[in-house]
Design an enzyme around this catalytic site. Structure first.
Site, PDB file in Angstrom:
ATOM      1  N   TYR A  18      36.020  28.901  54.061  1.00 10.35           N
ATOM      2  CA  TYR A  18      36.194  30.295  54.486  1.00 10.35           C
ATOM      3  C   TYR A  18      36.821  30.452  55.868  1.00 10.35           C
ATOM      4  O   TYR A  18      37.065  31.574  56.301  1.00 10.35           O
ATOM      5  CB  TYR A  18      34.841  31.019  54.451  1.00 10.35           C
ATOM      6  CG  TYR A  18      34.248  31.050  53.053  1.00 10.35           C
ATOM      7  CD1 TYR A  18      34.876  31.745  52.033  1.00 10.35           C
ATOM      8  CD2 TYR A  18      33.075  30.362  52.755  1.00 10.35           C
ATOM      9  CE1 TYR A  18      34.356  31.762  50.747  1.00 10.35           C
ATOM     10  CE2 TYR A  18      32.538  30.367  51.477  1.00 10.35           C
ATOM     11  CZ  TYR A  18      33.179  31.073  50.474  1.00 10.35           C
ATOM     12  OH  TYR A  18      32.670  31.090  49.203  1.00 10.35           O
ATOM     13  N   HIS A  43      39.656  38.190  47.913  1.00  8.79           N
ATOM     14  CA  HIS A  43      38.832  37.006  48.150  1.00  8.79           C
ATOM     15  C   HIS A  43      39.494  36.141  49.202  1.00  8.79           C
ATOM     16  O   HIS A  43      40.719  35.927  49.155  1.00  8.79           O
ATOM     17  CB  HIS A  43      38.637  36.209  46.858  1.00  8.79           C
ATOM     18  CG  HIS A  43      37.966  37.012  45.796  1.00  8.79           C
ATOM     19  ND1 HIS A  43      36.625  37.300  45.837  1.00  8.79           N
ATOM     20  CD2 HIS A  43      38.462  37.637  44.704  1.00  8.79           C
ATOM     21  CE1 HIS A  43      36.310  38.058  44.794  1.00  8.79           C
ATOM     22  NE2 HIS A  43      37.413  38.280  44.097  1.00  8.79           N
TER      23      HIS A  43
END
Ligand code: CA2
Length: 150
Positions: A23, A101
């Protein structure tokens, strides 16, 4: 001034603190700053929220629709892959939703390749890191016919 909602699902409050290889290092506060800076280029106000609770996210979708928001940029996180209720809320809302996302969900576990949100989203993007939020806001603005300020 038109308003967009930027909604973030469960565990995204942990962004920047764990799993940076997936991430990245940016925090949710960094994402919020990026969204506000991008939206300002289109004179859009931003309602930025994160929740770990499915019902709260659904309430925010209802609120955005009720308030006549110009659209929603939505990272449903884990609920992407599980929530028919999220699907139903978006379908009922009738305002454009852009699914975002951070990671490339198609390059990960197979259960992440299915989204209950994608069929009711106007567009979906993944794999651009947090830049995906800026791309989603830019795409949403184009979709609803709002040009960047000169
Ligand atoms: O890539 C994305 O943005 C996801 O929506 C993130 C979700 C995941 O369930 C989706 O498949 C893809 C997970 C959000 C959890 O975020 C964390 C961030 C840092 C550390 C731990 C969790």
């Amino acid at each position: 001034m038109a308003t967009i909602y930027v909604l973030n699902g469960p565990n995204l409050n942990l962004l920047g603190t764990r799993e940076p290889e997936i991430y990245g290092h940016a925090t949710l506060a960094d994402v919020e700053r990026l969204c506000r800076a991008t939206a300002a280029r289109f004179d859009l106000a931003v309602e930025f929220r994160q929740s770990n609770h499915e019902g709260e996210l659904i309430d925010s979708i209802h609120e955005a629709a009720r308030n006549g928001a110009a659209g929603i940029v939505f990272n449903p996180a884990g609920y992407t892959h599980t929530s028919i209720a999220m699907h139903d809320a978006i379908a009922a809302g009738r305002i454009p939703v852009i699914e975002v996302h951070i990671s490339n969900v198609f390059a990960r576990e197979s259960f992440r390749a299915h989204s209950y949100v994608a069929p009711v989203a106007r567009a979906s993007l993944c794999g651009f890191g947090i830049d995906g939020y800026a791309l989603a806001i830019t795409g949403l603005a184009a979709m609803i016919g709002i040009a960047a300020k000169s």
